[in-house]
Design a protein around this motif. Sequence first.
Motif, short mmCIF file in Angstrom:
data_model
loop_
_atom_site.label_atom_id
_atom_site.label_comp_id
_atom_site.label_asym_id
_atom_site.label_seq_id
_atom_site.Cartn_x
_atom_site.Cartn_y
_atom_site.Cartn_z
N THR A 1 -6.71 1.35 8.15
CA THR A 1 -7.00 0.16 7.34
C THR A 1 -5.81 -0.61 6.86
OG1 THR A 1 -7.12 1.58 5.18
CG2 THR A 1 -9.11 1.20 6.55
N LYS A 2 -4.55 0.03 7.00
CA LYS A 2 -3.34 -0.69 6.62
C LYS A 2 -2.39 -0.49 7.79
CE LYS A 2 -3.86 0.18 1.57
NZ LYS A 2 -3.02 0.55 0.69
N PRO A 3 -2.80 -1.20 8.87
CA PRO A 3 -2.03 -1.05 10.07
C PRO A 3 -0.66 -1.70 10.53
CG PRO A 3 -3.37 -2.59 10.58
CD PRO A 3 -3.77 -2.25 9.49
N SER A 4 -0.15 -2.41 9.40
CA SER A 4 1.19 -3.14 9.62
C SER A 4 2.07 -3.18 8.45
CB SER A 4 0.87 -4.93 9.77
OG SER A 4 2.00 -5.62 9.63
N LEU A 5 3.29 -2.86 8.77
CA LEU A 5 4.24 -2.60 7.83
C LEU A 5 4.66 -3.94 7.13
CD1 LEU A 5 6.79 0.09 9.08
CD2 LEU A 5 5.59 0.07 6.76
N HIS A 6 4.57 -4.93 7.87
CA HIS A 6 4.76 -6.70 7.48
C HIS A 6 3.86 -6.86 6.28
CE1 HIS A 6 6.53 -6.81 11.53
NE2 HIS A 6 7.70 -7.14 10.69
N VAL A 7 2.50 -6.16 6.36
CA VAL A 7 1.65 -6.53 5.11
C VAL A 7 1.59 -5.71 4.23
CG1 VAL A 7 -0.81 -7.37 5.06
CG2 VAL A 7 0.45 -7.76 7.05
N ALA B 1 2.13 1.63 4.28
CA ALA B 1 1.63 1.98 5.45
C ALA B 1 2.24 3.08 6.13
CB ALA B 1 1.76 0.82 6.42
N ARG B 2 3.26 3.74 5.63
CA ARG B 2 3.98 4.70 6.10
C ARG B 2 3.33 5.82 5.41
NH1 ARG B 2 8.96 1.99 6.32
NH2 ARG B 2 9.68 1.72 8.46
N ARG C 1 -3.48 10.16 6.66
CA ARG C 1 -4.33 9.67 7.89
C ARG C 1 -5.68 10.81 7.66
NH1 ARG C 1 0.02 6.46 7.85
NH2 ARG C 1 0.27 5.34 9.39
N GLU C 2 -6.65 10.20 7.28
CA GLU C 2 -8.11 10.97 6.92
C GLU C 2 -9.37 9.93 7.51
OE1 GLU C 2 -7.80 12.51 3.21
OE2 GLU C 2 -7.78 10.37 2.22
N GLU C 3 -10.31 10.43 7.86
CA GLU C 3 -11.49 9.49 8.33
C GLU C 3 -11.44 8.23 7.42
OE1 GLU C 3 -15.09 11.27 9.46
OE2 GLU C 3 -14.24 12.72 10.44
N SER C 4 -11.28 8.43 6.08
CA SER C 4 -11.89 7.31 5.32
C SER C 4 -10.84 5.99 5.55
CB SER C 4 -11.76 7.75 3.74
OG SER C 4 -10.52 8.12 3.47
N VAL C 5 -9.70 6.20 5.97
CA VAL C 5 -8.66 5.03 6.23
C VAL C 5 -8.40 4.74 7.81
CG1 VAL C 5 -7.46 5.75 3.96
CG2 VAL C 5 -6.57 6.73 6.29
N MET C 6 -9.31 5.55 8.49
CA MET C 6 -9.29 5.03 9.98
C MET C 6 -10.56 4.09 10.33
SD MET C 6 -6.44 6.50 10.52
CE MET C 6 -6.43 6.56 12.42
N GLU C 7 -10.13 3.12 11.18
CA GLU C 7 -11.20 2.19 11.71
C GLU C 7 -11.04 1.89 13.21
OE1 GLU C 7 -11.24 -0.66 8.93
OE2 GLU C 7 -9.53 -1.73 9.90
N ILE C 8 -11.96 1.20 13.79
CA ILE C 8 -11.89 0.68 15.18
C ILE C 8 -11.84 -0.73 15.23
CG2 ILE C 8 -13.00 0.71 17.59
CD1 ILE C 8 -13.53 3.51 16.98
#
Length: 351
Positions: A123-129, A133-134, A138-145
């Motif tokens: 849900t936070k895929p960009s270091l620019h934003v 993010a690093r 990584r767990e299900e609640s913060v992953m999406e498609i």
Amino acid sequence: MIGEMNEAYMLRVLQLLLTTPSPSGYCHAVMAKLKQEADELGFTLQLTPKGNGIIRVPGREEGRVLGLSAHVDTLGAMVRAIKPDGRLRFTLIGGFMLGSVENEYCVVHTRDGRTYTGTILTTKPSLHVYADARELKREESVMEIRLDERVHNADDVRGLGIANGDYISFDARTVMLPSGYIKSRHLDDKAGVAALFGMLEWLQRTGHKPAYPLQLLISTYEEVGHGAAWVPEEMTELLAVDMGAIGDDLSCTEHDVSICAKDSSGPYDYLMTTRLKELAVREGLSHAVDIYPHYGSDASAALRGGANVRAALIGPGVHASHGIERTHSQAILQTAVLLAAYVLEPADTYA
């Protein structure tokens, strides 16, 4: 015997399997292809009510029934929820690290037969934003498609026919290199199925008959723990073909056929394991005998399900299991040779 094995055939079958999505429980398409493959070899693949496949091969003698198994189901996911912004929340099918599928391409399979591509992200895929993010766990609640469709809300997604409970498959990313290395997801256990069919093709082409009747079981729920929980009553032993693990204090490599003496379910049959090692030495195979403390197989499921069989486990060495895996064609070839040697001359009947 190694020279008689058709390596090109096994690699063709492996390519066919790897390009056909088959997360646990979503195996109808791949089983249809395996049924056709069996038909072309002159054998019949019958489906059980559960969706597993059984191929029967006559033997030279009666009195025992040798079972061989490999699983065609893979890791995957399922739509858990459609989020208000049009992204998909998902739940895992099988056990894998979420970091291993981050940034992976995927396909959503709707119940009415439509498919849509997407990408698995946090849900936070960009270091620019996002500054954290690093560090994001990584767990299900913060992953999406993120779907490759023009969707802005949940209603847009539902309009595509996507719903909770739809299957999600991962891009296998298969590469077969001139060096013989094979890089792909889902070599666990499609490489094992390819070896099993390689042995079957060898039996058909050479006219060899196994010592006793064979029952080849192709399972479709191994990654969730109950693939071969049921086996036919007449089966007296079961040799599972699954990936050989690599790393830590294990001796297996990507060029070896692995013989597993013990996994998380306990030790495998003494006579079968001993005989497999003897045959590997006799045939000059590059092999390893190892212990897998975090591993279970179709043979484990059969024993836990109450099957009155002896059981053992072999398979081609696969690096980085449940991630971007790698093996070598020699490991698949040598697994097929060991299978052929065993069905011709299995272990003694009694301890």
